[in-house]
Scaffold this motif. Structure first.
Motif, PDB file in Angstrom:
ATOM      1  N   MET A 198       0.667  -1.063  -0.024  1.00 51.24           N
ATOM      2  CA  MET A 198       0.034  -0.036   0.156  1.00 51.24           C
ATOM      3  C   MET A 198       0.958   1.247  -0.002  1.00 51.24           C
ATOM      4  O   MET A 198       1.882   1.228   0.603  1.00 51.24           O
ATOM      5  N   SER A 199       0.646   1.989  -0.819  1.00 49.28           N
ATOM      6  CA  SER A 199       1.512   3.378  -1.004  1.00 49.28           C
ATOM      7  C   SER A 199       1.155   4.180   0.305  1.00 49.28           C
ATOM      8  O   SER A 199      -0.102   4.244   0.806  1.00 49.28           O
ATOM      9  N   SER A 200       2.224   4.955   0.888  1.00 52.38           N
ATOM     10  CA  SER A 200       2.005   5.834   1.871  1.00 52.38           C
ATOM     11  C   SER A 200       1.029   6.894   1.397  1.00 52.38           C
ATOM     12  O   SER A 200       1.411   7.790   0.675  1.00 52.38           O
ATOM     13  N   PRO A 201       0.259   7.390   2.352  1.00 53.94           N
ATOM     14  CA  PRO A 201      -0.663   8.823   2.209  1.00 53.94           C
ATOM     15  C   PRO A 201       0.521   9.978   2.207  1.00 53.94           C
ATOM     16  O   PRO A 201       0.173  10.993   1.620  1.00 53.94           O
ATOM     17  N   PHE A 202       1.646   9.645   2.989  1.00 52.42           N
ATOM     18  CA  PHE A 202       2.505  10.984   2.979  1.00 52.42           C
ATOM     19  C   PHE A 202       3.044  11.245   1.562  1.00 52.42           C
ATOM     20  O   PHE A 202       3.587  12.257   1.350  1.00 52.42           O
ATOM     21  N   LEU A 203       3.096  10.299   0.450  1.00 56.90           N
ATOM     22  CA  LEU A 203       3.412  10.533  -0.514  1.00 56.90           C
ATOM     23  C   LEU A 203       2.611  11.446  -1.626  1.00 56.90           C
ATOM     24  O   LEU A 203       3.195  11.849  -2.745  1.00 56.90           O
ATOM     25  N   THR A 204       1.443  11.570  -1.052  1.00 57.82           N
ATOM     26  CA  THR A 204       0.643  12.510  -1.711  1.00 57.82           C
ATOM     27  C   THR A 204       0.720  13.813  -1.567  1.00 57.82           C
ATOM     28  O   THR A 204      -0.009  14.767  -2.111  1.00 57.82           O
ATOM     29  N   LEU A 205       1.345  14.159  -0.238  1.00 58.40           N
ATOM     30  CA  LEU A 205       1.735  15.284   0.122  1.00 58.40           C
ATOM     31  C   LEU A 205       2.573  16.319  -1.000  1.00 58.40           C
ATOM     32  O   LEU A 205       3.465  15.713  -1.649  1.00 58.40           O
ATOM     33  N   PRO A 206       2.388  17.379  -1.052  1.00 53.66           N
ATOM     34  CA  PRO A 206       3.170  18.474  -2.089  1.00 53.66           C
ATOM     35  C   PRO A 206       4.628  18.295  -1.922  1.00 53.66           C
ATOM     36  O   PRO A 206       5.136  18.492  -0.537  1.00 53.66           O
ATOM     37  N   GLY A 207       5.223  18.185  -2.848  1.00 59.47           N
ATOM     38  CA  GLY A 207       6.747  18.214  -2.923  1.00 59.47           C
ATOM     39  C   GLY A 207       7.330  16.837  -2.598  1.00 59.47           C
ATOM     40  O   GLY A 207       8.574  16.777  -2.549  1.00 59.47           O
ATOM     41  N   ALA A 208       6.630  15.708  -2.237  1.00 57.39           N
ATOM     42  CA  ALA A 208       7.192  14.334  -1.844  1.00 57.39           C
ATOM     43  C   ALA A 208       8.181  13.795  -3.025  1.00 57.39           C
ATOM     44  O   ALA A 208       7.715  13.792  -3.924  1.00 57.39           O
ATOM     45  N   VAL A 209       9.263  13.541  -2.417  1.00 58.40           N
ATOM     46  CA  VAL A 209      10.340  13.006  -3.486  1.00 58.40           C
ATOM     47  C   VAL A 209      10.682  11.719  -2.745  1.00 58.40           C
ATOM     48  O   VAL A 209      11.244  11.713  -1.613  1.00 58.40           O
ATOM     49  N   GLY A 210      10.791  10.514  -3.466  1.00 58.61           N
ATOM     50  CA  GLY A 210      11.317   9.415  -2.916  1.00 58.61           C
ATOM     51  C   GLY A 210      10.004   8.399  -2.661  1.00 58.61           C
ATOM     52  O   GLY A 210       8.716   8.630  -2.496  1.00 58.61           O
ATOM     53  N   GLU A 211      10.508   6.885  -2.580  1.00 58.43           N
ATOM     54  CA  GLU A 211       9.449   6.076  -2.305  1.00 58.43           C
ATOM     55  C   GLU A 211      10.400   4.776  -1.701  1.00 58.43           C
ATOM     56  O   GLU A 211      11.638   4.868  -2.030  1.00 58.43           O
ATOM     57  N   PRO A 212       9.759   4.011  -0.847  1.00 57.65           N
ATOM     58  CA  PRO A 212       8.292   3.624  -0.603  1.00 57.65           C
ATOM     59  C   PRO A 212       7.963   4.798   0.409  1.00 57.65           C
ATOM     60  O   PRO A 212       6.631   4.932   0.934  1.00 57.65           O
ATOM     61  N   VAL A 213       8.884   5.791   1.369  1.00 59.15           N
ATOM     62  CA  VAL A 213       8.467   6.760   1.702  1.00 59.15           C
ATOM     63  C   VAL A 213       9.338   8.042   1.274  1.00 59.15           C
ATOM     64  O   VAL A 213      10.221   7.717   0.510  1.00 59.15           O
ATOM     65  N   ALA A 214       9.022   9.104   1.680  1.00 58.42           N
ATOM     66  CA  ALA A 214       9.602  10.413   1.128  1.00 58.42           C
ATOM     67  C   ALA A 214      11.050  10.600   1.528  1.00 58.42           C
ATOM     68  O   ALA A 214      11.195  10.699   2.878  1.00 58.42           O
ATOM     69  N   LEU A 215      12.096  11.043   0.750  1.00 54.83           N
ATOM     70  CA  LEU A 215      13.199  11.238   1.265  1.00 54.83           C
ATOM     71  C   LEU A 215      13.267  12.709   1.731  1.00 54.83           C
ATOM     72  O   LEU A 215      13.848  13.012   2.636  1.00 54.83           O
TER      73      LEU A 215
END
Length: 370
Positions: free
Chosen positions: A1-18
């Motif tokens: 499941m993709s993290s909802p944090f990755l939908t926040l503006p400017g999010a770069v990276g996966e599976p969580v934002a760097l």
């Protein structure tokens, strides 16, 4: 499941934002206690049953017998030679022990634990898909906002103090004395609401703060021959007088009679070129980094740009390297390959974490021989 944090503006990276577009600003906010880091890529295991704490105590390095509900600790699962296999953050809620582990660790740890159950009254479950962790520091608005969302459990990192039964190799005031990180566990379904509770900060921000606080990470700093002494991890994750556990002989022998073969240091990097070394970059004595035949004295485990201290890194060095020696780190994308062409070097000054004389605490006199 993709993290909802990755939908926040400017999010770069996966599976969580760097990061979310402003790594240094995020770091300042996180350090002040006003931001939250998504750790949903890490693993969570639950252990239920009346024998859970005594069973975990018998296998790992920390004293877990009598662990009170809500009290956080950490422990290490070692191999028979004392090498670190898993770093486990533990908190018990009175009925269940929650084990928070690094990325890519939950499946292998759960498999091992299930093999070791025998006839004991324990139930092990990997719940990484159903629950997720986030991190914030005390002192600002983030922890207040997260607690208002009623987390399942919270784990307050014990790194700020030497745990009972542990010991510290670092001399003087410890860089982690003010460390106040807390991990909050929520149901995965609540992560969207959590992502809106405070300003987000990426993993790059957390890395920089961990490096400055000398805080070791199994995922980032540990290799296949690492032992706890090399990271000053006896400070928070090892109880030196508890009963036997796998790897305990090595822990006792190195601490009482020997010295760790390597030692963790903080490196202050020359920032004139604006470059940070890659993880695994080789470390040399000053003036030798450009020599293709020179022998490295260590390697970088991770590096970051700190919002106050500039370029910093953690490195594992040979114990024999003097603590006042100026070093140089090979730069470039091939810096971790001894056979690659030398692209350049970054000057580095040591800040001692594990001293060269760490260990050998018993000072047993040598017997005269005939």
């Amino acid at each position: 499941m993709s993290s909802p944090f990755l939908t926040l503006p400017g999010a770069v990276g996966e599976p969580v934002a760097l990061h979310y577009g402003s790594p240094v600003a995020e770091q300042r906010a996180l350090d002040a206690g006003n931001a939250v880091v998504d750790l949903s890529h890490r693993g969570i295991i639950t252990v239920g049953g009346v024998d859970r704490l005594s069973w975990l105590n018998s296998m790992t390095s920390q004293q877990l017998l009598g662990l009170a509900p809500g009290v956080a600790t950490e422990t290490l699962l070692l191999d028979p030679n004392g090498r670190i296999q898993h770093a486990i953050r533990v908190v018990d809620d009175g009925e269940t022990a929650w084990l928070l582990v690094d990325e890519d660790s939950a499946e292998s740890l759960a498999t091992y634990l299930n093999r070791m159950r025998f006839a004991l009254r324990v139930v092990v479950e990997d719940v990484s898909e159903r629950f997720a962790a986030v991190l914030a520091f005390e002192g600002g608005s983030a922890t207040t906002a997260l607690r208002a969302l009623e987390p399942v459990v919270e784990w307050a990192d014990p790194w700020a103090e030497v745990a009972r039964g542990g010991t510290q190799y670092a001399h003087g005031e410890h860089a982690g004395a003010d460390w106040s990180a807390v991990q909050f566990v929520f149901p995965a379904a609540a992560l969207a609401a959590v992502s809106r509770a405070a300003a987000p900060a990426g993993l790059m921000a957390l890395d920089a703060l961990e490096i400055r606080a000398w805080r070791p990470s199994r995922a980032a700093d540990v290799d296949d021959r690492a032992i706890p002494h090399e990271f000053d991890w006896l400070r928070s994750a090892v109880h030196l007088t508890k009963g036997c556990y796998r790897g305990q002989e090595t822990v006792a022998k190195v601490h009482n009679l020997g010295h760790p073969p390597r030692r963790l240091v903080l490196l202050h990097l020359d920032g004139s070129e604006g470059e940070l070394p890659i993880a695994g970059a080789l470390v040399f004595r000053e003036g030798e980094a450009a020599d293709p035949d020179a022998r490295p004295v260590g390697r970088i485990t991770r590096a970051a740009l700190h919002h106050e201290w500039g370029g910093i890194a953690l490195a594992l060095l040979k114990r024999s390297v003097p603590g006042d020696l100026t070093l140089a780190v090979r730069s470039g994308s091939a810096a971790a390959d001894p056979q690659a062409p030398v692209a350049g070097a970054i000057a580095a000054a040591q800040e001692m974490i594990v001293p060269t004389d760490a260990g050998a605490t018993r000072n047993i006199p040598k017997l005269k021989r005939l």
